[in-house]
Design a protein around this motif. Sequence first.
Motif, short mmCIF file in Angstrom:
data_model
loop_
_atom_site.label_atom_id
_atom_site.label_comp_id
_atom_site.label_asym_id
_atom_site.label_seq_id
_atom_site.Cartn_x
_atom_site.Cartn_y
_atom_site.Cartn_z
N THR A 325 0.85 -1.19 0.00
CA THR A 325 0.00 0.00 0.00
C THR A 325 0.88 1.24 0.00
OG1 THR A 325 -1.74 -1.15 1.23
CG2 THR A 325 -1.84 1.25 1.17
N VAL A 326 0.66 2.11 -0.97
CA VAL A 326 1.43 3.35 -1.08
C VAL A 326 0.73 4.45 -0.29
CG1 VAL A 326 2.41 5.07 -2.65
CG2 VAL A 326 2.21 2.69 -3.37
N TYR A 327 1.49 5.15 0.52
CA TYR A 327 0.98 6.30 1.28
C TYR A 327 1.73 7.54 0.77
CZ TYR A 327 -0.66 2.60 4.39
OH TYR A 327 -1.26 1.49 4.90
N VAL A 328 0.99 8.48 0.21
CA VAL A 328 1.60 9.69 -0.33
C VAL A 328 1.37 10.83 0.66
CG1 VAL A 328 1.75 11.28 -2.28
CG2 VAL A 328 1.16 8.88 -2.66
N ILE A 329 2.46 11.52 1.00
CA ILE A 329 2.44 12.59 2.00
C ILE A 329 2.36 13.93 1.28
CG2 ILE A 329 3.52 13.46 4.09
CD1 ILE A 329 2.87 10.44 4.06
N TYR A 330 1.46 14.79 1.74
CA TYR A 330 1.26 16.09 1.12
C TYR A 330 1.51 17.20 2.13
CZ TYR A 330 -0.83 13.55 -2.76
OH TYR A 330 -1.03 12.70 -3.81
N ASN A 331 1.83 18.38 1.58
CA ASN A 331 2.09 19.55 2.41
C ASN A 331 1.76 20.78 1.58
OD1 ASN A 331 3.15 21.31 4.47
ND2 ASN A 331 4.52 19.65 5.09
N THR A 332 2.17 21.94 2.03
CA THR A 332 1.98 23.18 1.29
C THR A 332 3.35 23.79 1.02
OG1 THR A 332 1.75 24.42 3.35
CG2 THR A 332 -0.28 23.63 2.29
N HIS A 333 3.39 24.77 0.08
CA HIS A 333 4.67 25.41 -0.24
C HIS A 333 5.23 26.13 0.98
CE1 HIS A 333 4.73 24.49 -4.52
NE2 HIS A 333 3.43 24.74 -4.54
N LEU A 334 4.38 26.74 1.79
CA LEU A 334 4.79 27.24 3.09
C LEU A 334 4.53 26.11 4.08
CD1 LEU A 334 3.27 30.85 2.96
CD2 LEU A 334 5.65 30.17 2.59
N ALA A 335 5.61 25.47 4.52
CA ALA A 335 5.51 24.19 5.22
C ALA A 335 4.51 24.24 6.37
CB ALA A 335 6.88 23.79 5.75
N SER A 336 3.63 23.23 6.40
CA SER A 336 2.62 23.10 7.45
C SER A 336 2.70 21.66 7.98
CB SER A 336 1.24 23.42 6.86
OG SER A 336 0.24 23.28 7.85
N ARG A 337 1.60 21.11 8.45
CA ARG A 337 1.60 19.73 8.94
C ARG A 337 1.51 18.76 7.78
NH1 ARG A 337 -2.14 18.20 13.89
NH2 ARG A 337 -0.90 16.33 13.63
N SER A 338 2.46 17.85 7.71
CA SER A 338 2.43 16.82 6.68
C SER A 338 1.28 15.87 6.96
CB SER A 338 3.76 16.05 6.66
OG SER A 338 4.83 16.93 6.41
N ARG A 339 0.68 15.36 5.89
CA ARG A 339 -0.48 14.49 6.07
C ARG A 339 -0.59 13.49 4.93
NH1 ARG A 339 -1.00 19.52 4.74
NH2 ARG A 339 -2.13 20.15 2.87
N VAL A 340 -1.16 12.34 5.23
CA VAL A 340 -1.44 11.33 4.21
C VAL A 340 -2.82 11.63 3.63
CG1 VAL A 340 -1.75 8.88 3.74
CG2 VAL A 340 -0.05 9.62 5.42
N GLU A 341 -2.85 12.08 2.39
CA GLU A 341 -4.12 12.42 1.75
C GLU A 341 -4.51 11.43 0.67
OE1 GLU A 341 -4.23 16.37 0.26
OE2 GLU A 341 -4.20 17.32 2.22
#
Length: 400
Positions: A325-341
Amino acid sequence: MKVLGFFILSTAWTLIGAQHYYQGLMDYLENRLLAIEDRMQLWRDQFHHYHTEMLDFKKLTAEVMDGLRKEHGLMAKDLEGAAERMDRVEREMEYVESQTSPRACAKQADKVVEQEAWGLQEREEEEDEDWTQLHSRVSDCADIFSSIRSVKILKRVGSPKGMWTRDPRSSKVYVFNGTSGDTVFQFDSVRDFSRSQGVSDSKSIKLPSEWNGAGGAVYNGYLYYVKQDSGTDVQIVKYDLFSGSVTDTAIFPMESRASLYKLNPETIADLAADDEGLWLLFAPSDSEPNISLAKMDASTLDIEEIWDTKCPREKAEAAFVICGTVYVIYNTHLASRSRVECLFDVNDMVINEEAPLLYFPRRYGSHASLKYNPEERQLYGWDDGYQIIYRLTTKRKVLA
């Protein structure tokens, strides 16, 4: 006699006229000087007036600046207080999540063992029987990431971006500093790495070619990395850590050279290892919006199967694989809390739409890499130069 008198009279008249002329000239000059003195006095009065106004303005400005500095200090204190409250809320949320997770009802003895094991006390190198036992579970691997049990910020060393990992078959730790280079640093254990000053106590492994990005992997005694400057194609190199030589290479043709994660554009491909073997995450072309996944034969580097994960590359920073199972981590250009979306299961036992949104504890910036160790069930993260270990909680997959 008449002429003399006329001459004397004429001379006297001339002298009287000259006297009047010079007297008029002196009066004129005196009047002009008085006018100049009056003008200078006016200028002095105006200068004094302007100077007084300037001093008053300077005093007022100093008072305003002093007030602004005080308000800035109060605002900074308020922001620090708000940040502390946010951190407290996050810790409370993580505590609640850990208490409501399926593993919360574990026996107290198990919890004590887990806490002691978390004290960075490394086990000795695993016996071959343990490794065989680990691989005997491959066909029965049906775990899914459910939460982060604990976090350990080990140290800060190297560049803001990089990768570090541990070989599941041994206690050795490998550090890839930066996003390109030809040297990998090897430590005998996590404990040795945590105690070292930088990389001075490591063994430097000089590779035959430079690696690209933070997508390397160490699996079963071999180091796998993406070769730097291989054109539009992706070239994977398999390096034997025991013999110190390249045992195999593979080239995967791509339509164009594309960044795998938009928030980490240096990484064009990412190698991942789990209980089921070796995987390759890549982007077929720059026009392809989603991340692709390939199952690789760790021995021959042959591609066994390819999937379109439907997970977008936009705002992605890293990914890892657990039990297929692949879990892709996302964030914003201005670093915030990383999350699996987004997640993708090659066995179709997990549906992305039904998966919970999982957050990582906020730390420093964003992850340059996340590497899963299937034996320890831990993630090795690189976050703005900090080396972090995430201990995971997993549960059994439920058939979709």
